[in-house]
Design a protein around this motif. Structure first.
Motif, PDB file in Angstrom:
ATOM      1  N   PRO A  56       0.813  -1.215   0.000  1.00 54.01           N
ATOM      2  CA  PRO A  56       0.000   0.000   0.000  1.00 54.01           C
ATOM      3  C   PRO A  56       0.851   1.270   0.000  1.00 54.01           C
ATOM      4  O   PRO A  56       1.843   1.369   0.733  1.00 54.01           O
ATOM      5  CB  PRO A  56      -0.808  -0.127   1.293  1.00 54.01           C
ATOM      6  CG  PRO A  56      -1.009  -1.609   1.420  1.00 54.01           C
ATOM      7  CD  PRO A  56       0.311  -2.205   0.960  1.00 54.01           C
ATOM      8  N   ALA A  57       0.459   2.212  -0.829  1.00 57.88           N
ATOM      9  CA  ALA A  57       1.231   3.444  -1.004  1.00 57.88           C
ATOM     10  C   ALA A  57       0.328   4.508  -1.603  1.00 57.88           C
ATOM     11  O   ALA A  57      -0.783   4.224  -2.043  1.00 57.88           O
ATOM     12  CB  ALA A  57       2.427   3.191  -1.926  1.00 57.88           C
ATOM     13  N   ARG A  77      -9.142   5.737  -4.328  1.00 53.04           N
ATOM     14  CA  ARG A  77      -8.737   4.732  -3.352  1.00 53.04           C
ATOM     15  C   ARG A  77      -9.001   3.359  -3.935  1.00 53.04           C
ATOM     16  O   ARG A  77     -10.096   3.095  -4.445  1.00 53.04           O
ATOM     17  CB  ARG A  77      -9.535   4.873  -2.059  1.00 53.04           C
ATOM     18  CG  ARG A  77      -9.142   3.820  -0.984  1.00 53.04           C
ATOM     19  CD  ARG A  77     -10.270   3.441  -0.052  1.00 53.04           C
ATOM     20  NE  ARG A  77     -11.413   2.919  -0.747  1.00 53.04           N
ATOM     21  CZ  ARG A  77     -11.505   1.655  -1.192  1.00 53.04           C
ATOM     22  NH1 ARG A  77     -10.530   0.784  -1.019  1.00 53.04           N
ATOM     23  NH2 ARG A  77     -12.602   1.271  -1.844  1.00 53.04           N
ATOM     24  N   ALA A  78      -7.989   2.491  -3.903  1.00 52.63           N
ATOM     25  CA  ALA A  78      -8.152   1.119  -4.380  1.00 52.63           C
ATOM     26  C   ALA A  78      -7.391   0.240  -3.412  1.00 52.63           C
ATOM     27  O   ALA A  78      -6.174   0.387  -3.267  1.00 52.63           O
ATOM     28  CB  ALA A  78      -7.606   0.961  -5.793  1.00 52.63           C
ATOM     29  N   GLY A  79      -8.094  -0.655  -2.734  1.00 52.93           N
ATOM     30  CA  GLY A  79      -7.465  -1.367  -1.638  1.00 52.93           C
ATOM     31  C   GLY A  79      -6.957  -0.320  -0.654  1.00 52.93           C
ATOM     32  O   GLY A  79      -7.658   0.663  -0.374  1.00 52.93           O
ATOM     33  N   ARG A  80      -5.762  -0.493  -0.167  1.00 51.57           N
ATOM     34  CA  ARG A  80      -5.181   0.481   0.755  1.00 51.57           C
ATOM     35  C   ARG A  80      -4.221   1.425   0.053  1.00 51.57           C
ATOM     36  O   ARG A  80      -3.381   2.064   0.697  1.00 51.57           O
ATOM     37  CB  ARG A  80      -4.481  -0.256   1.892  1.00 51.57           C
ATOM     38  CG  ARG A  80      -5.439  -1.043   2.779  1.00 51.57           C
ATOM     39  CD  ARG A  80      -6.497  -0.125   3.410  1.00 51.57           C
ATOM     40  NE  ARG A  80      -7.229  -0.821   4.472  1.00 51.57           N
ATOM     41  CZ  ARG A  80      -7.936  -0.200   5.406  1.00 51.57           C
ATOM     42  NH1 ARG A  80      -8.059   1.126   5.372  1.00 51.57           N
ATOM     43  NH2 ARG A  80      -8.563  -0.894   6.340  1.00 51.57           N
ATOM     44  N   HIS A  81      -4.307   1.463  -1.269  1.00 56.64           N
ATOM     45  CA  HIS A  81      -3.541   2.403  -2.085  1.00 56.64           C
ATOM     46  C   HIS A  81      -4.387   3.640  -2.386  1.00 56.64           C
ATOM     47  O   HIS A  81      -5.613   3.566  -2.409  1.00 56.64           O
ATOM     48  CB  HIS A  81      -3.166   1.780  -3.432  1.00 56.64           C
ATOM     49  CG  HIS A  81      -2.247   0.606  -3.355  1.00 56.64           C
ATOM     50  ND1 HIS A  81      -0.915   0.669  -3.703  1.00 56.64           N
ATOM     51  CD2 HIS A  81      -2.474  -0.684  -2.990  1.00 56.64           C
ATOM     52  CE1 HIS A  81      -0.361  -0.527  -3.566  1.00 56.64           C
ATOM     53  NE2 HIS A  81      -1.281  -1.374  -3.140  1.00 56.64           N
ATOM     54  N   ALA A  82      -3.716   4.747  -2.666  1.00 58.87           N
ATOM     55  CA  ALA A  82      -4.393   5.923  -3.226  1.00 58.87           C
ATOM     56  C   ALA A  82      -3.633   6.362  -4.468  1.00 58.87           C
ATOM     57  O   ALA A  82      -2.399   6.357  -4.480  1.00 58.87           O
ATOM     58  CB  ALA A  82      -4.436   7.050  -2.206  1.00 58.87           C
ATOM     59  N   PRO A  94      -5.123   0.977 -13.416  1.00 59.63           N
ATOM     60  CA  PRO A  94      -4.363   0.530 -12.243  1.00 59.63           C
ATOM     61  C   PRO A  94      -5.227   0.403 -10.995  1.00 59.63           C
ATOM     62  O   PRO A  94      -4.987  -0.502 -10.170  1.00 59.63           O
ATOM     63  CB  PRO A  94      -3.272   1.598 -12.076  1.00 59.63           C
ATOM     64  CG  PRO A  94      -3.696   2.753 -12.912  1.00 59.63           C
ATOM     65  CD  PRO A  94      -4.553   2.204 -14.007  1.00 59.63           C
ATOM     66  N   ALA A  95      -6.227   1.259 -10.833  1.00 57.94           N
ATOM     67  CA  ALA A  95      -7.102   1.134  -9.655  1.00 57.94           C
ATOM     68  C   ALA A  95      -7.817  -0.215  -9.675  1.00 57.94           C
ATOM     69  O   ALA A  95      -7.914  -0.890  -8.648  1.00 57.94           O
ATOM     70  CB  ALA A  95      -8.118   2.281  -9.622  1.00 57.94           C
ATOM     71  N   ARG A  96      -8.306  -0.605 -10.846  1.00 60.07           N
ATOM     72  CA  ARG A  96      -8.980  -1.915 -10.931  1.00 60.07           C
ATOM     73  C   ARG A  96      -8.008  -3.045 -10.612  1.00 60.07           C
ATOM     74  O   ARG A  96      -8.366  -4.010  -9.939  1.00 60.07           O
ATOM     75  CB  ARG A  96      -9.588  -2.097 -12.329  1.00 60.07           C
ATOM     76  CG  ARG A  96     -10.779  -1.179 -12.577  1.00 60.07           C
ATOM     77  CD  ARG A  96     -11.621  -1.602 -13.783  1.00 60.07           C
ATOM     78  NE  ARG A  96     -12.870  -0.840 -13.770  1.00 60.07           N
ATOM     79  CZ  ARG A  96     -13.066   0.321 -14.419  1.00 60.07           C
ATOM     80  NH1 ARG A  96     -12.102   0.832 -15.180  1.00 60.07           N
ATOM     81  NH2 ARG A  96     -14.223   0.957 -14.316  1.00 60.07           N
ATOM     82  N   ALA A  97      -6.766  -2.910 -11.114  1.00 58.13           N
ATOM     83  CA  ALA A  97      -5.775  -3.967 -10.842  1.00 58.13           C
ATOM     84  C   ALA A  97      -5.437  -4.027  -9.358  1.00 58.13           C
ATOM     85  O   ALA A  97      -5.294  -5.111  -8.783  1.00 58.13           O
ATOM     86  CB  ALA A  97      -4.515  -3.716 -11.673  1.00 58.13           C
ATOM     87  N   MET A 133      -1.403  17.338  -3.001  1.00 57.53           N
ATOM     88  CA  MET A 133      -2.476  16.453  -2.562  1.00 57.53           C
ATOM     89  C   MET A 133      -1.918  15.082  -2.162  1.00 57.53           C
ATOM     90  O   MET A 133      -2.357  14.495  -1.175  1.00 57.53           O
ATOM     91  CB  MET A 133      -3.520  16.312  -3.668  1.00 57.53           C
ATOM     92  CG  MET A 133      -4.703  15.426  -3.303  1.00 57.53           C
ATOM     93  SD  MET A 133      -5.552  15.837  -1.720  1.00 57.53           S
ATOM     94  CE  MET A 133      -6.137  17.505  -2.063  1.00 57.53           C
ATOM     95  N   ALA A 134      -0.947  14.570  -2.900  1.00 65.00           N
ATOM     96  CA  ALA A 134      -0.332  13.292  -2.518  1.00 65.00           C
ATOM     97  C   ALA A 134       0.297  13.402  -1.129  1.00 65.00           C
ATOM     98  O   ALA A 134       0.149  12.503  -0.290  1.00 65.00           O
ATOM     99  CB  ALA A 134       0.720  12.878  -3.558  1.00 65.00           C
ATOM    100  N   ALA A 135       0.967  14.525  -0.890  1.00 64.91           N
ATOM    101  CA  ALA A 135       1.590  14.718   0.425  1.00 64.91           C
ATOM    102  C   ALA A 135       0.533  14.790   1.520  1.00 64.91           C
ATOM    103  O   ALA A 135       0.694  14.217   2.606  1.00 64.91           O
ATOM    104  CB  ALA A 135       2.441  15.993   0.413  1.00 64.91           C
TER     105      ALA A 135
END
Lengths: 275, 275, 275
Positions: A56-57, A77-82, A94-97, A133-135
């Motif tokens: 996750p990242a 948000r996809a899984g615990r990734h953003a 990539p979100a679907r993957a 926003m990422a930060a």
């Protein structure tokens, strides 16, 4: 961790790193800064390939031909990734993957719009919108034990998730067309070149499973070309077709450039016929 | 620390970083991802030059034209460093340099074979074999006070070290041929261009010490060319020969490309004659 | 944090990282290693643009056509940042920008000479002079709460700051020439292209504020060209002038290369006339 993927070349991504470093000391990892320029679909292909390898990242992904126009900016948000990205569809594959790899099912992701009123520039939202926003997501919506915290993310962005009908741009990589023979085996596969990598391999949208039973293929009437497991299975300089590490058919040359040998560029049609 | 050196370009190395990050949070440092493609000898040259600058670390070095064939995969311990690489010889020159720099003597290194049965792909062992092994060595055979722990490494890999006769591939950079005059001074030095760097400097295998006493040289009958300490010792655009920071003779042009001016490419023969 | 900016390409910067890592485990961030080769002024432009985005850090910036000659090596303190660089002026524009951004006033920076007697090579001071000094500044003149410690820096370098008259090389980016009409409005602006970025945008030294009131400009007699906020404001393939994220006029093409379309290279004169 915050990953960075852009088509910016150098040194623009460094400005993004500085902006992030002012807010958080999270690790920075470069995915690529030479993604095909202005091509959200190619970015989607590469990020779908690479991001699921990571734990996750927060991923800051900016290929943005519409910078400064009224296209929105989003956090997915996809899984615990953003994924923080322009709203041009690049984040969706990539979100679907990521959602699928997480076991949530490929459609279990949320899309939030970023309120990016009045950025400092109209041409460098990587620095002025996406990196900040990422930060912020990493600093304020992150649980170090699990990854992105979806409740914190929703309240941070002060928005309920959007659906495609609410206005985010969806994008799917194209599917090949398969014509089958009487026995149900593929007789003609019409696909497309998605990207050409730095080795000159022409990577298509044709899943490797479709040619599992074939030893040789005609590729746009070139060939027959052997379908092999790896480059070294043919002579140096010879053409081959293989299933790349992403699971799709590639048109390659051992120690050469398949895109040249097969005359294929991104977007080109490619027809595979068993031979 | 885990260093990464490949000829993969972009974005393949990012997939390797993701794989590593799933197992360890050790720092990642890019050495280069544009090593000369498919050329283990050039990789060996560059890694011999660069790796001894680092404190003990795990180095994941993948230039691998034989990927997916039956070539083995190895881990080399040299001093308190480990190099994870395909068994094509690229690891040997840097291993010897690391062992020598550590004070162990240049032949005091161990080679272990990796059991890499059934990797997920036949074309991307950087992701499927070498990155996971680098992460595992760092996670399980590392002592933060000193570096790689050789006992832990041997037991981790469940193997005794190999010798060249057991089957690992050795590689040495070629030595120049020196013809001396009656006084024992070099009269003709026959060498070879090992690599051309990004500045266009043609770097040879001729140790600088051989020309210590000469002010001018003929280079493949071009010249006389001055032997100088640095670029600025000649006019802009003029040819020069200098001893590079790696200790070898380079054929250069001040603010230009020596490889072009001397018509030299990697592998080219180069003859130096005092003038 | 230690940032690294060079024109070295690959893999030379990795040797610098190794040297630094032997002395300190401070984070390493790459700014760029493809800065325009041998062009301290272009490096100054890019570093002035990028470095102020960062929190206090040590910046190792090496574009050094005079390597190995008698040019000095310096450390510049600006705000709580330090820039370690050759004494060819490249550090001055970013130092002024950092000092101004810190609120100290653009001339409130100190320059110290590095005593770099007898480096190991005459061609790679990035490895032998600048990287070791950056590591030393970070290790010995750094206060983690605020950044570079100027007293520690002065005593570390055992020198009092130099002034321009004492011998450091100053460099300012050129100013455009503005001819105004009777109403005081710019009628002709004579500027210069400072750099061409990877997108092919030709970035000039003309501050955006000068053309605030104009919708269209002649650019070296090409045009009229629209002055717009962003690329997407014109058709794909069309020329535009915009104020880039650095605040200067750029001559661009939407999804194309402005430098080609306007026939502009670094150093070229560019004349803007309202149209």
């Amino acid at each position: 961790m915050i990953s960075l993927a852009t088509d910016f070349g150098s040194p623009y991504p460094a400005a993004m790193k500085g902006v992030i470093r002012r807010e958080t000391d999270a690790e920075l990892v470069d995915i690529a800064h030479d993604l095909p320029r202005g091509d959200p679909r190619a970015a989607a292909f590469w990020l779908r390939f690479v991001l699921p390898e990571f734990p996750p990242a927060v991923h800051c992904a900016v290929v943005d031909p519409g910078v400064g126009t009224d296209r929105a900016a989003i956090v997915v948000r996809a899984g615990r990734h953003a994924i923080v990205a322009p709203d041009n569809g690049l984040a969706m594959p990539p979100a679907r993957a990521l959602a699928a790899a997480t076991g949530d099912g490929m459609d279990d992701f949320d899309v939030f719009e970023i309120d990016a009123a009045d950025p400092a520039s109209a041409t460098f939202h990587g620095r002025d919108v996406f990196a900040p926003m990422a930060a912020t997501v990493r600093a304020k919506a992150w649980d170090s034990a699990v990854g992105v915290d979806d409740d914190a993310l929703a309240s941070l962005l002060d928005l309920t998730p959007l659906s495609p009908t609410d206005g985010y741009v969806d994008l799917s990589l194209p599917e090949p067309t398969v014509e089958r023979d009487a026995a149900g085996e593929p007789a003609t596969i019409e696909g497309e070149v998605l990207v050409v990598d730095g080795f000159g391999n022409a990577i298509t949208n044709v899943p490797g499973g479709l040619v599992r039973d074939f030893d040789r293929l005609l590729v746009n009437d070139i060939g027959p070309v052997p379908v092999v497991r790896t480059f070294g299975a043919v002579e140096v300089g010879a053409r081959l077709v293989t299933v790349g590490s992403h699971g799709f058919l590639e048109c390659d040359v051992n120690d050469g450039r398949g895109a040249d040998a097969f005359d294929l560029a991104p977007g080109a049609a490619v027809r595979f016929v068993p031979a």
